[in-house]
Design an enzyme around this catalytic site. Structure first.
Site, short mmCIF file in Angstrom:
data_model
loop_
_atom_site.label_atom_id
_atom_site.label_comp_id
_atom_site.label_asym_id
_atom_site.label_seq_id
_atom_site.Cartn_x
_atom_site.Cartn_y
_atom_site.Cartn_z
N LYS A 159 -35.20 -19.60 19.16
CA LYS A 159 -35.54 -19.28 20.56
C LYS A 159 -36.56 -20.31 21.04
O LYS A 159 -37.78 -20.09 20.99
CB LYS A 159 -36.08 -17.85 20.62
N1 PMP Z 1 -29.66 -14.55 24.58
C1 PMP Z 1 -30.64 -15.27 25.14
C2 PMP Z 1 -30.35 -16.66 25.57
C3 PMP Z 1 -31.92 -14.72 25.32
O1 PMP Z 1 -32.89 -15.42 25.89
C4 PMP Z 1 -32.14 -13.38 24.91
C5 PMP Z 1 -33.51 -12.76 25.12
N2 PMP Z 1 -34.36 -13.03 24.04
C6 PMP Z 1 -31.10 -12.67 24.33
C7 PMP Z 1 -29.86 -13.28 24.17
C8 PMP Z 1 -31.30 -11.27 23.83
O2 PMP Z 1 -32.11 -11.27 22.69
P1 PMP Z 1 -33.07 -10.06 22.34
O3 PMP Z 1 -32.23 -8.84 22.35
O4 PMP Z 1 -33.61 -10.39 21.01
O5 PMP Z 1 -34.12 -10.01 23.39
#
Ligand code: PMP
Length: 320
Positions: A159
């Site tokens: 991320k």
């Molecule tokens: N895809 C992207 C590109 C994101 O930024 C997020 C948010 N973190 C998600 C999916 C969903 O991830 P999560 O459920 O861990 O927040």
């Protein structure tokens, strides 16, 4: 957009007043998009108090992302968890959105900077419904003209701040066209994810979602949805999802920490299903929204209680 306000920001071990949480304009992260971060939510719980949802998984993803970007965080998983809980307690906001950011904050230019000090900052700000009314009644989306970069260019499991230039372009295009969210395809044209959400489609009673081969972030809410759907008895299959399968789905929904679970009502000119949210989406949402409030014993393990603020003893003389 989220209003960014709070009381205190944790910066490398110090609680700094919100207005004074600053970095130098020549930081490496600002110029080159090389930083990693997390988005975490804390909720009020039904038994009183509040809890952070899936704290350990978020901290582990942060550590993994940072290591991949050659930015080892100078704190242990336990220290980061404590710093996040302390920041949440110090701000006293619920529901809140917690944003840990790992960055190189010292002034230094040059893209191959491997030496600059790695810093950690943690903010906790008020959380709202990210996708507005669409969170409940269904989000209007379009397929983005911008595709996800291949993980051979930018690995999607990490991320990283730089990945969000792609999300930004897709989101801006969708907003300017009057949609609430964009759906990005992977570089081969399969459905990947939203700008900050994973995607699920329901067809014939089975729940499908793209896998890592579609260059997605492996969302923690996605994992929660997979567990909840499986426990409810719905088959869940991770596979390549074509645009055709999305447009003709019985139901579709997004999952993400900020978006939570949000049904999708339209993709461009195409309506998804007939009722939003559809019955399978609704039953997964029902369990999810009870789980985050601590109402489902089986998912209590996902909650880390927020410590009470230390009591400040007022000397008797000052009480009058
Ligand atoms: N895809 C992207 C590109 C994101 O930024 C997020 C948010 N973190 C998600 C999916 C969903 O991830 P999560 O459920 O861990 O927040």
């Amino acid at each position: 957009m989220m209003a960014a306000d709070g009381k205190k920001i944790w910066m490398d071990g110090r609680m700094v007043d919100f207005a004074n949480a600053q970095v130098h304009v020549l930081t490496h992260t600002l110029h080159y998009g090389v930083g990693v971060f997390e988005g975490i939510r804390a909720y009020p719980t039904t038994g009183g108090g509040g809890a952070i949802f899936r704290l350990r998984e978020h901290v582990e993803r942060l550590v993994t992302s940072a290591r991949f970007y050659h930015m080892p965080i100078p704190y242990s998983v336990e220290e980061i968890e404590k710093a996040i809980l302390d920041t949440q307690a110090a701000n006293g906001i619920l529901p809140s959105y917690i944003r840990p950011l790992v960055y190189r904050g010292e002034p230094a230019l040059g893209v191959k900077n491997l030496k600059g000090k790695v810093s950690l900052a943690i903010a906790a700000i008020p959380a709202k419904k990210y996708l507005g009314d669409g969170s409940e009644t269904g989000v209007r989306t379009k397929i983005s003209p911008f595709r996800k970069p291949s993980s051979e260019a930018l690995p999607s499991f990490a991320k990283a701040t730089g990945n969000y230039a792609n999300s930004y372009l897709a989101g801006a295009d969708a907003s300017k066209d009057g949609y609430e969210e964009a759906i990005l395809l992977d570089c081969r044209g399969f459905v990947a994810e939203g700008t900050g959400e994973n995607i699920f489609v329901v067809r014939g009673g089975t729940v499908y979602t793209p896998g890592l081969e579609s260059d997605i972030l492996l969302g923690i809410t996605r994992d929660s949805v997979i567990q909840i759907a499986t426990d409810l008895g719905f088959p869940v299959v991770q596979k390549l999802v074509s645009v055709n399968e999305l447009l003709s789905a019985d139901e579709a929904f997004f999952s993400g920490t900020y978006a939570e679970i949000a049904p999708i009502r339209e993709v461009g000119h195409y309506a998804i299903g007939s009722k939003v949210p559809g019955p399978i989406t609704r039953s997964i949402m029902d369990v999810f929204f009870r789980a985050i409030r601590g109402e489902v014993p089986a998912y209590q393990k996902w909650l880390s209680p927020i410590p009470p603020l230390p009591r400040v003893e007022v000397p008797p003389a000052a009480r009058r």
